[in-house]
Structure formats: structure tokens, C-alpha cells
Design a protein around this motif. Structure first.
Motif, mmCIF file in Angstrom:
data_model
loop_
_atom_site.group_PDB
_atom_site.id
_atom_site.type_symbol
_atom_site.label_atom_id
_atom_site.label_comp_id
_atom_site.label_asym_id
_atom_site.label_seq_id
_atom_site.Cartn_x
_atom_site.Cartn_y
_atom_site.Cartn_z
ATOM 1 N N LEU A 17 0.815 -1.216 0.000
ATOM 2 C CA LEU A 17 0.000 0.000 0.000
ATOM 3 C C LEU A 17 0.850 1.269 0.000
ATOM 4 O O LEU A 17 0.611 2.190 -0.786
ATOM 5 C CB LEU A 17 -0.936 0.004 1.202
ATOM 6 N N ALA A 18 1.830 1.332 0.889
ATOM 7 C CA ALA A 18 2.646 2.539 1.000
ATOM 8 C C ALA A 18 3.455 2.780 -0.268
ATOM 9 O O ALA A 18 3.491 3.898 -0.793
ATOM 10 C CB ALA A 18 3.558 2.444 2.220
ATOM 11 N N GLY A 19 4.104 1.720 -0.766
ATOM 12 C CA GLY A 19 4.915 1.880 -1.964
ATOM 13 C C GLY A 19 4.103 2.284 -3.172
ATOM 14 O O GLY A 19 4.496 3.173 -3.938
ATOM 15 N N LEU A 20 2.955 1.655 -3.357
ATOM 16 C CA LEU A 20 2.113 1.956 -4.515
ATOM 17 C C LEU A 20 1.510 3.351 -4.442
ATOM 18 O O LEU A 20 1.444 4.060 -5.457
ATOM 19 C CB LEU A 20 1.013 0.904 -4.648
ATOM 20 N N CYS A 21 1.065 3.764 -3.255
ATOM 21 C CA CYS A 21 0.497 5.119 -3.128
ATOM 22 C C CYS A 21 1.564 6.186 -3.371
ATOM 23 O O CYS A 21 1.303 7.204 -4.013
ATOM 24 C CB CYS A 21 -0.155 5.304 -1.764
ATOM 25 N N ASN A 22 2.787 5.951 -2.881
ATOM 26 C CA ASN A 22 3.893 6.856 -3.214
ATOM 27 C C ASN A 22 4.106 6.923 -4.718
ATOM 28 O O ASN A 22 4.275 8.006 -5.289
ATOM 29 C CB ASN A 22 5.187 6.358 -2.547
ATOM 30 N N GLU A 54 -10.682 7.612 6.912
ATOM 31 C CA GLU A 54 -9.852 8.821 6.937
ATOM 32 C C GLU A 54 -9.046 8.980 5.654
ATOM 33 O O GLU A 54 -8.656 10.092 5.298
ATOM 34 C CB GLU A 54 -8.916 8.816 8.150
ATOM 35 N N VAL A 55 -8.791 7.882 4.930
ATOM 36 C CA VAL A 55 -7.946 7.962 3.734
ATOM 37 C C VAL A 55 -8.738 8.214 2.450
ATOM 38 O O VAL A 55 -8.137 8.412 1.389
ATOM 39 C CB VAL A 55 -7.098 6.676 3.560
ATOM 40 N N LEU A 56 -10.059 8.196 2.505
ATOM 41 C CA LEU A 56 -10.853 8.304 1.272
ATOM 42 C C LEU A 56 -10.569 9.589 0.474
ATOM 43 O O LEU A 56 -10.449 9.533 -0.757
ATOM 44 C CB LEU A 56 -12.347 8.180 1.578
ATOM 45 N N PRO A 57 -10.473 10.771 1.126
ATOM 46 C CA PRO A 57 -10.165 11.974 0.332
ATOM 47 C C PRO A 57 -8.812 11.872 -0.387
ATOM 48 O O PRO A 57 -8.677 12.324 -1.528
ATOM 49 C CB PRO A 57 -10.159 13.097 1.376
ATOM 50 N N TYR A 58 -7.825 11.268 0.263
ATOM 51 C CA TYR A 58 -6.515 11.121 -0.373
ATOM 52 C C TYR A 58 -6.570 10.124 -1.525
ATOM 53 O O TYR A 58 -5.989 10.357 -2.596
ATOM 54 C CB TYR A 58 -5.469 10.691 0.660
ATOM 55 N N LEU A 59 -7.291 9.025 -1.342
ATOM 56 C CA LEU A 59 -7.442 8.058 -2.433
ATOM 57 C C LEU A 59 -8.152 8.703 -3.623
ATOM 58 O O LEU A 59 -7.808 8.438 -4.783
ATOM 59 C CB LEU A 59 -8.209 6.823 -1.957
ATOM 60 N N ALA A 60 -9.120 9.569 -3.338
ATOM 61 C CA ALA A 60 -9.815 10.291 -4.418
ATOM 62 C C ALA A 60 -8.828 11.178 -5.176
ATOM 63 O O ALA A 60 -8.882 11.278 -6.410
ATOM 64 C CB ALA A 60 -10.961 11.118 -3.850
ATOM 65 N N CYS A 286 -5.748 -2.772 17.050
ATOM 66 C CA CYS A 286 -6.225 -1.397 16.868
ATOM 67 C C CYS A 286 -6.698 -1.145 15.447
ATOM 68 O O CYS A 286 -7.225 -0.073 15.144
ATOM 69 C CB CYS A 286 -5.128 -0.420 17.258
ATOM 70 N N GLY A 287 -6.475 -2.085 14.551
ATOM 71 C CA GLY A 287 -7.131 -2.145 13.259
ATOM 72 C C GLY A 287 -6.955 -0.987 12.315
ATOM 73 O O GLY A 287 -7.866 -0.657 11.573
ATOM 74 N N ASN A 288 -5.764 -0.358 12.280
ATOM 75 C CA ASN A 288 -5.648 0.805 11.405
ATOM 76 C C ASN A 288 -4.308 0.885 10.669
ATOM 77 O O ASN A 288 -3.930 1.940 10.203
ATOM 78 C CB ASN A 288 -5.868 2.085 12.221
ATOM 79 N N GLY A 289 -3.621 -0.226 10.557
ATOM 80 C CA GLY A 289 -2.314 -0.216 9.903
ATOM 81 C C GLY A 289 -2.363 0.140 8.428
ATOM 82 O O GLY A 289 -1.470 0.809 7.912
ATOM 83 N N MET A 290 -3.419 -0.291 7.721
ATOM 84 C CA MET A 290 -3.525 0.002 6.291
ATOM 85 C C MET A 290 -3.697 1.503 6.055
ATOM 86 O O MET A 290 -3.098 2.073 5.143
ATOM 87 C CB MET A 290 -4.686 -0.776 5.673
ATOM 88 N N SER A 291 -4.506 2.147 6.886
ATOM 89 C CA SER A 291 -4.688 3.597 6.772
ATOM 90 C C SER A 291 -3.379 4.330 7.027
ATOM 91 O O SER A 291 -3.043 5.301 6.340
ATOM 92 C CB SER A 291 -5.742 4.082 7.764
ATOM 93 N N THR A 371 -6.399 5.617 18.044
ATOM 94 C CA THR A 371 -5.603 4.867 17.072
ATOM 95 C C THR A 371 -5.983 5.217 15.627
ATOM 96 O O THR A 371 -5.542 4.556 14.695
ATOM 97 C CB THR A 371 -5.749 3.349 17.293
ATOM 98 N N HIS A 372 -6.806 6.234 15.456
ATOM 99 C CA HIS A 372 -7.220 6.691 14.126
ATOM 100 C C HIS A 372 -6.926 8.189 14.012
ATOM 101 O O HIS A 372 -6.870 8.899 15.014
ATOM 102 C CB HIS A 372 -8.714 6.455 13.891
#
Length: 378
Positions: A17-22, A54-60, A286-291, A371-372
Motif C-alpha cells: 500500500l505505502a509503496g504503490l500510493c507513493n 480517513e484515507v478516502l479523500p486522499y485516495l480520491a 487497533c485495526g488501522n495499519g492500512m490507513s 488509534t485513528h
């Protein structure tokens, strides 16, 4: 290869996720990017597969809408202890479920569309000299760049070669994941504790249920195999027993990953900008590592673009700014994650906390918020 084919403005090591978004972000602004990923797309990975909204605006901003590719909207949260006490709450921001198999593939296709060069290979060595990175790969290729981003996940050969502090310490956790078909609410993410670990349950695309749990290796090694461990330990939690026994596996065998470390990592190492799990991991409880992985890419990309256009004058300032921004966004979340996970490893404390939360349920969304982050905009 010609120099033109082996020289890039940015090299990204790791295509999660991190590499591809970069890669998508930087190529969107015309940067010549090489992304080196050891696996082919698509590929399943051990992952909770729940992402905060929380990441939806950035993905857009990256021209990605996960709901176009089957992502499942999730609004509700459920937590149980080893004593089978349960509490439910609304998620403050909500989130969505999508498999890494699907999401990494979607992001990789977008990166290619943007002109990113994606190379399936393994990086063996990264050298930094005279302000230039030289990256050597297993297939005897050599590439040069001004900027290098490390997005190679939880634990890598490069971590060992760089003698990173966390790699010297024990990594006592094991992760197991499987997709199943069965009856589970689409709008719910559940975290169920069992002795020595906890399991996340949520829907992803195609009506599949993702079951992903983490446990200490010391707890697991007492049993012959995964089935034996689940029968004797995991199924002591009645909610997990019900989900596992009333569903059918989609895969023949579950995936596993060992040597998971939650030790503190440095966001910059040997001048490499670290993103995602390479920079730090939050407990899956805490379920938020992908974000966090996605947001770390946004932070890194924006600063790298400012460095490339002269708004940040030196590499030293770039690294200082990244460390500062990373800590500002994630340091508290990681500390809160460590603390919450520590509490839930203690059965008596976890049961006591749950009894308090049942009486004062408004506290649970407050804890989740620790955690978010807030919705991120570009």
C-alpha cells in the motif's frame, strides 16, 4: 541497460500500500519512478483488510475509489474478551473492507497507467554515496536515484543488512489469515480476543469474510498445527468458534507470517525514507495499519515533491521534516496501540475494562479515535 533506463528520480523498494500510493502520487506530478516489488500482482497477504475512511479523500486525489472495486462499507465495531464478554459501538469515522489481493492490484494498475516502471525483483543492497542511491537487485540489475523510499513491509533482508535496531530484538508474534464464506454482517468489523492473541473478522469484496489473527509464538508452538491451535485456544472464544465452524474456507490452506515485530523503528534510515510497516507497525488489535501505510505515503510524497522543486532546500531538512511529520501523525497512535494491546493481554484487566465500557459505552469511540486520525486531505 542504458543510463537512461537505469536512472530514476525516485526508487521505491516494496509494492504494498505505502509503496504503490507513493508511486501513484509522485508519478501524478511527472516524476520518473521505479517501483521494485519481489512478488507478482495480485497476491494475498496476511492483513486485517479493514481501512478507516480517513484515507478516502486522499485516495480520491490519487483517482482511486475502492468502492468501484467491491469494497464493503463498515460502520460498526464489536469487541470481545477471552471471557466472552462483548461490547459494540459505532465507528467514529467508519471504514471499508477490501482484500490486499484486490487493492494492491488496483493500485498497481493505476501506477502503471501513470507511467511508473514496476520491476518484479528483490533488492539485495542499497548504497548511498555522493548524494546518490545505488540499488542492487537479485537479478543483477543496478539502478540509481536521488531519492529512495523503503516500503518493504514488516521485516526484510534490507532491515538485517542495515542492522536496524528493531531487527536485533525478538519478534515473538505469528499471523494467520484465511478467507471464508459464511454468515457475517457486512457493516461490522469485530475483534475477538483469545488467550495469547486476537482475531479480526470483517467482510471484503465478493462476500468473502476475512479471518486474520495474531498470536504469540510461545502460545502457538505448544500445539501440533494450526487446526490443533484453533480447536484448543482460538475456539475458547465462542464468537470465533461460531464464525470458524459455520463458514467454509475459500482457500485450501491459510496464510501465515512469523517474526512480526512491534518494536519502535526509525522513519528515516541510511537516508532512506521509510513508509508503511517499514517505518512502524500498530498492533492489529487497533485495526488501522492500512490507513497508516497510505497516509505515510502522502506525507512522504508531498515532502519529496517540495524537495524536488526547491521548497525544501536540503536532504537534511527533508529527512528532518519527514521524521517530524511522521511522529506528529503516528507516534501517539503507536503508543496508544501498544498500551491497549498490553491491557487486553491481561484477562482480568480486559474483563474489568469491558465492564466499565458496558456501563459507559460512550468511552469506546473515544478509545478508537486514539488509534485513528482525522480525514486527510491533500
Amino acid at each position: 541497460m542504458t543510463q537512461e533506463k537505469t536512472t530514476f528520480e525516485i526508487i521505491i523498494i516494496g509494492g504494498g500500500l505505502a509503496g504503490l500510493c507513493n508511486a501513484i502520487h509522485l508519478s501524478k506530478f511527472g516524476k520518473k519512478v521505479l517501483l521494485i516489488e519481489k512478488n507478482n500482482y495480485p497476491k494475498h497477504k496476511v492483513c486485517g483488510e479493514y481501512i478507516s475512511n480517513e484515507v478516502l479523500p486522499y485516495l480520491a486525489f490519487l483517482d482511486i475509489n475502492p468502492f468501484d472495486f467491491g469494497a464493503v462499507k463498515i460502520d460498526n465495531f464489536q469487541l470481545s474478551t477471552t471471557k466472552n464478554k462483548v461490547i459494540s459501538a459505532k465507528l467514529p469515522l467508519g471504514g471499508f473492507g477490501i482484500s490486499r489481493y484486490q487493492f494492491d492490484f488496483v493500485l498497481s494498475e493505476k501506477a502503471k497507467e501513470n507511467g511508473v516502471t514496476i520491476l518484479q525483483d528483490s533488492v539485495l543492497q542499497v548504497d548511498f554515496k555522493d548524494d546518490i542511491f545505488t540499488v542492487e537487485t537479485k537479478q543483477n540489475s543496478s539502478f540509481k536515484s536521488k531519492i529512495c523510499i523503503g516500503a518493504f513491509g514488516k521485516r526484510s533482508l534490507l532491515d538485517v543488512k542495515m542492522e536496524r535496531d528493531f531487527i536485533q530484538k525478538q519478534s515473538p508474534y505469528l499471523g494467520i489469515k484465511i478467507h471464508v464464506k459464511g454468515d457475517f454482517p457486512s457493516d461490522l468489523v469485530a475483534l475477538h480476543n483469545f488467550k495469547g492473541g486476537y482475531c479480526g473478522v470483517s467482510k471484503v469484496e465478493n462476500n468473502a469474510i476475512n479471518l486474520c489473527y495474531i498470536t504469540s509464538f510461545s502460545a502457538f508452538k505448544k500445539y501440533k498445527n494450526i487446526d490443533d491451535f484453533q480447536e484448543n485456544v482460538v475456539f475458547k472464544n465462542k464468537f470465533l468458534k461460531e464464525v470458524f465452524q459455520n463458514s467454509k474456507p475459500i482457500w485450501e490452506q491459510p496464510l501465515s507470517i512469523s517474526q512480526i515485530s512491534f518494536e519502535t523503528k526509525k522513519p528515516v534510515e541510511n537516508h532512506i525514507i521509510m513508509c508503511g510497516d517499514a517505518a512502524g507497525m500498530i498492533h492489529p488489535l487497533c485495526g488501522n495499519g492500512m490507513s497508516m501505510a497510505i497516509q505515510s505515503a502522502q506525507i512522504a510524497s508531498k515532502l519529496i515533491l517540495n524537495y524536488s522543486n526547491g521548497k525544501i532546500e536540503s536532504r537534511k531538512e527533508l529527512e528532518k521534516r519527514y521524521i517530524s511529520e511522521w511522529n506528529k501523525q503516528f507516534k501517539w497512535r503507536l503508543q496508544a496501540g501498544h498500551f491497549i494491546a498490553m491491557l487486553f493481554r491481561k484477562d482480568k484487566i480486559a474483563s474489568f475494562l469491558l465492564s466499565i465500557l458496558k456501563k459507559m459505552p460512550f468511552f469506546l469511540p473515544i478509545i478508537i479515535k486514539q488509534t485513528h486520525g482525522k480525514q486527510i486531505n491533500n
